[in-house]
Design an enzyme around this catalytic site. Structure first.
Site, PDB file in Angstrom:
ATOM      1  N   LYS A 191       4.402   8.384  -5.179  1.00 32.97           N
ATOM      2  CA  LYS A 191       5.483   7.911  -4.321  1.00 32.97           C
ATOM      3  C   LYS A 191       6.862   8.337  -4.863  1.00 32.97           C
ATOM      4  O   LYS A 191       6.962   8.796  -6.009  1.00 32.97           O
ATOM      5  CB  LYS A 191       5.369   6.389  -4.192  1.00 32.97           C
ATOM      6  CG  LYS A 191       4.070   5.929  -3.504  1.00 32.97           C
ATOM      7  CD  LYS A 191       4.033   4.406  -3.389  1.00 32.97           C
ATOM      8  CE  LYS A 191       2.812   3.915  -2.633  1.00 32.97           C
ATOM      9  NZ  LYS A 191       2.838   2.428  -2.481  1.00 32.97           N
TER      10      LYS A 191
ATOM     11  N   TYR B 296       2.021   3.665   7.748  1.00 34.34           N
ATOM     12  CA  TYR B 296       1.923   2.258   7.332  1.00 34.34           C
ATOM     13  C   TYR B 296       1.924   1.293   8.523  1.00 34.34           C
ATOM     14  O   TYR B 296       2.265   0.114   8.361  1.00 34.34           O
ATOM     15  CB  TYR B 296       3.074   1.910   6.378  1.00 34.34           C
ATOM     16  CG  TYR B 296       2.869   2.437   4.968  1.00 34.34           C
ATOM     17  CD1 TYR B 296       1.879   1.909   4.135  1.00 34.34           C
ATOM     18  CD2 TYR B 296       3.677   3.448   4.453  1.00 34.34           C
ATOM     19  CE1 TYR B 296       1.691   2.378   2.839  1.00 34.34           C
ATOM     20  CE2 TYR B 296       3.491   3.929   3.147  1.00 34.34           C
ATOM     21  CZ  TYR B 296       2.499   3.381   2.355  1.00 34.34           C
ATOM     22  OH  TYR B 296       2.309   3.844   1.076  1.00 34.34           O
TER      23      TYR B 296
ATOM     24  N   ASN C  98       5.702   1.035  -6.445  1.00 28.16           N
ATOM     25  CA  ASN C  98       4.537   0.962  -7.334  1.00 28.16           C
ATOM     26  C   ASN C  98       3.845   2.302  -7.586  1.00 28.16           C
ATOM     27  O   ASN C  98       2.661   2.359  -7.875  1.00 28.16           O
ATOM     28  CB  ASN C  98       3.564  -0.108  -6.835  1.00 28.16           C
ATOM     29  CG  ASN C  98       3.090   0.155  -5.433  1.00 28.16           C
ATOM     30  OD1 ASN C  98       3.395   1.187  -4.850  1.00 28.16           O
ATOM     31  ND2 ASN C  98       2.310  -0.769  -4.895  1.00 28.16           N
TER      32      ASN C  98
ATOM     33  N   HIS D 206      -0.095   5.592  -4.146  1.00 27.56           N
ATOM     34  CA  HIS D 206      -0.918   5.065  -3.058  1.00 27.56           C
ATOM     35  C   HIS D 206      -2.367   5.451  -3.317  1.00 27.56           C
ATOM     36  O   HIS D 206      -2.624   6.541  -3.839  1.00 27.56           O
ATOM     37  CB  HIS D 206      -0.475   5.672  -1.718  1.00 27.56           C
ATOM     38  CG  HIS D 206      -1.421   5.395  -0.597  1.00 27.56           C
ATOM     39  ND1 HIS D 206      -1.401   4.202   0.095  1.00 27.56           N
ATOM     40  CD2 HIS D 206      -2.439   6.128  -0.071  1.00 27.56           C
ATOM     41  CE1 HIS D 206      -2.368   4.231   1.012  1.00 27.56           C
ATOM     42  NE2 HIS D 206      -3.013   5.389   0.927  1.00 27.56           N
TER      43      HIS D 206
ATOM     44  N   GLU E 146      -6.001   9.195   6.553  1.00 29.37           N
ATOM     45  CA  GLU E 146      -4.788   9.519   5.786  1.00 29.37           C
ATOM     46  C   GLU E 146      -4.781  10.978   5.342  1.00 29.37           C
ATOM     47  O   GLU E 146      -3.722  11.624   5.322  1.00 29.37           O
ATOM     48  CB  GLU E 146      -4.686   8.573   4.585  1.00 29.37           C
ATOM     49  CG  GLU E 146      -4.441   7.134   5.019  1.00 29.37           C
ATOM     50  CD  GLU E 146      -4.599   6.110   3.898  1.00 29.37           C
ATOM     51  OE1 GLU E 146      -4.405   4.914   4.179  1.00 29.37           O
ATOM     52  OE2 GLU E 146      -4.902   6.498   2.741  1.00 29.37           O
TER      53      GLU E 146
HETATM   54  P1  IDP Z   1      -1.782  -1.164  -1.811  1.00 30.20           P
HETATM   55  O1  IDP Z   1      -0.814   0.008  -1.871  1.00 30.20           O
HETATM   56  O2  IDP Z   1      -2.145  -1.665  -3.176  1.00 30.20           O
HETATM   57  O3  IDP Z   1      -2.987  -0.869  -0.955  1.00 30.20           O
HETATM   58  P2  IDP Z   1      -0.792  -2.765   0.412  1.00 30.20           P
HETATM   59  O4  IDP Z   1      -0.949  -4.229   0.513  1.00 30.20           O
HETATM   60  O5  IDP Z   1      -1.609  -1.880   1.296  1.00 30.20           O
HETATM   61  O6  IDP Z   1      -1.003  -2.376  -1.135  1.00 30.20           O
HETATM   62  O7  IDP Z   1       0.742  -2.463   0.646  1.00 30.20           O
HETATM   63  C1  IDP Z   1       1.203  -1.132   0.894  1.00 30.20           C
HETATM   64  C2  IDP Z   1       2.468  -0.910   0.099  1.00 30.20           C
HETATM   65  O8  IDP Z   1       3.494  -1.779   0.574  1.00 30.20           O
HETATM   66  C3  IDP Z   1       2.367  -1.249  -1.403  1.00 30.20           C
HETATM   67  O9  IDP Z   1       1.767  -0.228  -2.167  1.00 30.20           O
HETATM   68  C4  IDP Z   1       3.816  -1.479  -1.752  1.00 30.20           C
HETATM   69  O10 IDP Z   1       4.535  -0.225  -1.874  1.00 30.20           O
HETATM   70  C5  IDP Z   1       4.319  -2.206  -0.504  1.00 30.20           C
HETATM   71  N1  IDP Z   1       4.198  -3.667  -0.661  1.00 30.20           N
HETATM   72  C6  IDP Z   1       3.061  -4.405  -0.626  1.00 30.20           C
HETATM   73  N2  IDP Z   1       3.312  -5.714  -0.789  1.00 30.20           N
HETATM   74  C7  IDP Z   1       4.654  -5.822  -0.907  1.00 30.20           C
HETATM   75  C8  IDP Z   1       5.551  -6.939  -1.084  1.00 30.20           C
HETATM   76  O11 IDP Z   1       5.136  -8.113  -1.155  1.00 30.20           O
HETATM   77  N3  IDP Z   1       6.884  -6.646  -1.174  1.00 30.20           N
HETATM   78  C9  IDP Z   1       7.360  -5.366  -1.090  1.00 30.20           C
HETATM   79  N4  IDP Z   1       6.561  -4.293  -0.904  1.00 30.20           N
HETATM   80  C10 IDP Z   1       5.230  -4.506  -0.826  1.00 30.20           C
HETATM   81 MG    MG Z   2      -3.110  -0.483   1.063  1.00 30.82          MG
END
Ligand code: IDP
Ligand code: MG
Length: 139
Positions: free
Chosen positions: A11, A51, A114, A117, A128
């Site tokens: 990312k 997304y 984070n 992905h 994807e």
């Molecule tokens: P994942 O990437 O671990 O599968 P998901 O729940 O699918 O997590 O969320 C997609 C992306 O959205 C996350 O990787 C992160 O960048 C963002 N995200 C998820 N939860 C939060 C939150 O509570 N606050 C801000 N951003 C979030």
């Molecule tokens: Mg996810």
């Protein structure tokens, strides 16, 4: 698409911090073969589409802003049990909860920024991968 493939993005935060090489090294050392890879930047429309499942979540606007602010590395990875093994390698969504040695523990800033992905299912890995790559870009 075979079910031994997953899709990943390094990312914008990971690219900005110069972590492409270190993350790819960890991915290769963990037994994943690179099937496809490119440096690219998502448009707002791309990120909203990619997304879409999160569009009702309170962080959706922030997520789209983050994912479009600079280039990403998109890649398709191959390994037995690729989806689950890659989710294990990257660690929990929130780096504060991620296991020691995982990519998010090592390289992520926060739950929103984070670093990487990883697809959450074989079906989503295929969707994807096709979002980012044509058949002639997969090897
Ligand atoms: P994942 O990437 O671990 O599968 P998901 O729940 O699918 O997590 O969320 C997609 C992306 O959205 C996350 O990787 C992160 O960048 C963002 N995200 C998820 N939860 C939060 C939150 O509570 N606050 C801000 N951003 C979030
Ligand atoms: Mg996810």
């Amino acid at each position: 698409m075979a079910t031994n493939r997953t899709f990943t993005m390094l990312k914008p935060d990971a690219v900005e911090k110069g972590h492409i090489g270190a993350i790819l090294d960890k991915i290769s050392a963990s037994g994943f073969r690179i099937v496809a890879m490119k440096l690219t930047q998502m448009t707002k429309h791309d990120a909203e589409t990619f997304y879409a499942i999160h569009k009702e979540r309170p962080f959706f606007g922030e997520l789209v802003e983050y994912m479009t602010r600079g280039p990403i590395v998109a890649a398709i990875l191959e390994k037995d049990n690729a989806v689950d093994d890659f989710r294990t390698l990257i660690g929990a969504t929130n780096p504060a909860d991620a296991a020691e040695g995982t990519i998010r523990k090592l390289f992520a800033n926060s739950i929103s920024e984070n670093a990487v992905h990883g697809s959450d299912s074989d079906d989503n890995a295929a969707i994807e991968s096709a979002f980012h790559f044509s058949g002639r870009e997969m090897f």
